[in-house]
Design an enzyme around this catalytic site. Structure first.
Site, PDB file in Angstrom:
ATOM      1  N   SER A   1      45.263  43.862  28.757  1.00 22.78           N
ATOM      2  CA  SER A   1      44.677  43.346  30.072  1.00 22.78           C
ATOM      3  C   SER A   1      44.644  45.079  30.671  1.00 22.78           C
ATOM      4  CB  SER A   1      45.755  42.956  30.254  1.00 22.78           C
ATOM      5  OG  SER A   1      47.419  43.244  31.435  1.00 22.78           O
TER       6      SER A   1
ATOM      7  N   PRO B   1      54.036  42.353  31.185  1.00 17.67           N
ATOM      8  CA  PRO B   1      54.369  43.938  30.327  1.00 17.67           C
ATOM      9  C   PRO B   1      54.123  44.832  31.529  1.00 17.67           C
ATOM     10  CG  PRO B   1      52.934  43.078  29.095  1.00 17.67           C
ATOM     11  CD  PRO B   1      52.763  42.526  29.788  1.00 17.67           C
TER      12      PRO B   1
ATOM     13  N   GLY C   1      50.823  45.617  32.103  1.00 18.87           N
ATOM     14  CA  GLY C   1      48.862  46.464  32.840  1.00 18.87           C
ATOM     15  C   GLY C   1      48.716  47.083  33.305  1.00 18.87           C
TER      16      GLY C   1
ATOM     17  N   ASP D   1      58.170  38.911  38.168  1.00 17.55           N
ATOM     18  CA  ASP D   1      57.487  38.774  37.097  1.00 17.55           C
ATOM     19  C   ASP D   1      59.000  38.408  36.695  1.00 17.55           C
ATOM     20  OD1 ASP D   1      56.884  37.645  34.548  1.00 17.55           O
ATOM     21  OD2 ASP D   1      54.787  38.704  35.308  1.00 17.55           O
TER      22      ASP D   1
ATOM     23  N   ASP E   1      58.941  34.499  40.804  1.00 17.37           N
ATOM     24  CA  ASP E   1      58.184  33.733  40.706  1.00 17.37           C
ATOM     25  C   ASP E   1      57.752  34.431  41.279  1.00 17.37           C
ATOM     26  OD1 ASP E   1      55.479  32.002  41.158  1.00 17.37           O
ATOM     27  OD2 ASP E   1      57.164  30.301  41.323  1.00 17.37           O
TER      28      ASP E   1
ATOM     29  N   ASP F   1      47.152  38.957  38.071  1.00 19.78           N
ATOM     30  CA  ASP F   1      46.436  38.765  37.193  1.00 19.78           C
ATOM     31  C   ASP F   1      47.235  37.306  36.068  1.00 19.78           C
ATOM     32  OD1 ASP F   1      44.936  38.634  35.263  1.00 19.78           O
ATOM     33  OD2 ASP F   1      46.140  39.952  33.446  1.00 19.78           O
TER      34      ASP F   1
ATOM     35  N   LYS G   1      41.131  33.068  36.658  1.00 17.21           N
ATOM     36  CA  LYS G   1      40.736  32.129  35.561  1.00 17.21           C
ATOM     37  C   LYS G   1      39.931  30.758  35.374  1.00 17.21           C
ATOM     38  CE  LYS G   1      44.202  35.413  34.256  1.00 17.21           C
ATOM     39  NZ  LYS G   1      43.545  36.587  33.510  1.00 17.21           N
TER      40      LYS G   1
END
Length: 353
Positions: free
Chosen positions: A184, A218, A220, A236, A256, A272, A301
């Site tokens: 990503s 993680p 990106g 996250d 959150d 993202d 998305k």
């Protein structure tokens, strides 16, 4: 036979066509679209020369690249160069792109594109039709395009350099960093190159700025900011790559992303998260209305159906509160090469109008 040729991601031809038709309608110009079987392309027919005088790839979401095709030419496989020169007529340019579509049949033509590049460039220069770097000559503001449909058919034409993409087919091909925690990272790298002029990076992406990355794990997107010397609050519930934490530039908040509130205004908001696009659009609108960030890059998305319509709804959700409050801003949206079912949005707050 002139027509507009638009490149797009395979599977998004319908959205690309709808966008071109909406653009033409807004400009009160006739346009009908056609989706060829090759994939990754849309053809526009009608008052295309008038459209070509206004079209700008930066204002289009699903169109990666475009040009005005003058003719479809049938080529002799033994001498394709002469056929292309004849089809171009008196057209000239400061550069040449030899392209195919970004589809499986199109990719099979890439070897042909590479093999014909040198002899075609040489022939164009000899004919005085390709004048690289000469701003004083006719055609210096445009680029010649050759799009192979198959081994013996091509569309030839031109596009204004300033209003078309700087890469063939509108694709920035990036190398995956070896130490990046996920692929990503390429989406954000492409977005930064697409949306932020390089000469503005020193003051818009400078070291010690502060960013918030919602749904970061993680890491990106956080990785790209760290490479620029920017400090990141990574929000996250997952785990951030330990190598990013070891830089001392990352603070991990196991929260959150929809509930997180920054303690003070930050330079950049990144997001993202895999969520419904309207929910992410509403989140961005909240950040902008509360003046929590100066710039933002987010991914929306899109659903499998009615993508164009859903994107329009999301953009209205983001823009309307800003316009109502008389806040000036710059907004860019693009279906980037490293995007898949999402589009990438960039917004920059300029100030109270």
């Amino acid at each position: 036979m002139a027509l507009i040729v638009a490149h797009c991601r395979p599977g998004f031809e319908t959205e690309c066509a709808a966008e071109l038709e909406a653009m033409a309608q807004a400009w009160d110009t006739e346009l009908t679209t056609e989706i060829p079987a090759l994939g990754g392309l849309v053809f526009g027919r009608g008052n295309v020369r008038a459209l070509a005088e206004q079209m700008d790839v930066k204002l289009l979401v699903f169109t990666r690249q475009w040009f005005l095709a003058l003719e479809e030419v049938e080529l002799d496989p033994k001498n394709r160069v002469d056929g292309i020169l004849k089809a171009l007529g008196r057209s000239s340019g400061a550069a040449l792109f030899i392209e195919s579509s970004d589809s499986e049949p199109g990719r099979e033509l890439q070897a042909l594109c590479r093999s014909i590049t040198a002899p075609l460039e040489q022939a164009l220069k000899k004919a005085g039709m390709l004048r690289e770097g000469d701003a004083s000559q006719k055609g210096s503001d445009q680029r010649l395009h050759v799009l192979f449909l198959d081994g013996s058919h091509a569309l030839v034409g031109y596009a204004p350099i300033a209003r078309s993409h700087s890469e063939p087919m509108g694709i920035r091909r990036l190398r995956m960093p070896k130490d990046a925690p996920s692929r990503s990272t390429l989406k954000l790298e492409e977005a930064l190159q697409e949306f932020i002029p390089r000469d503005q990076w020193p003051h818009r992406l400078k070291p010690r700025m502060r960013a918030v990355d919602l749904g970061a794990c993680p890491g990106g997107w956080t990785y790209q900011m760290v490479q620029l010397g920017i400090h990141v609050t990574a929000v996250d519930h997952g785990q951030i790559d330990p190598r990013l934490m070891a830089t001392g530039q990352v603070e991990h908040r196991a929260l959150d992303g929809f509930l997180f509130k920054p303690e003070r205004r930050v330079d950049w908001l990144l997001c993202d998260m895999v969520e419904k696009p309207m929910r992410v659009a509403q989140l961005l609108a909240k950040w902008l209305q509360n003046n929590w960030c100066r710039e933002a890059i987010i991914n929306l998305k899109l659903p499998m159906k009615k993508r164009f319509e859903e994107l329009e709804r999301c953009l209205d959700t983001i823009e309307k509160p800003m316009l109502d409050r008389n806040i000036s801003f710059e907004l860019q949206v693009k279906h980037l090469y490293y995007d898949r079912e999402e589009v990438t949005l960039h917004i920059r707050v300029l100030g109270q109008g």
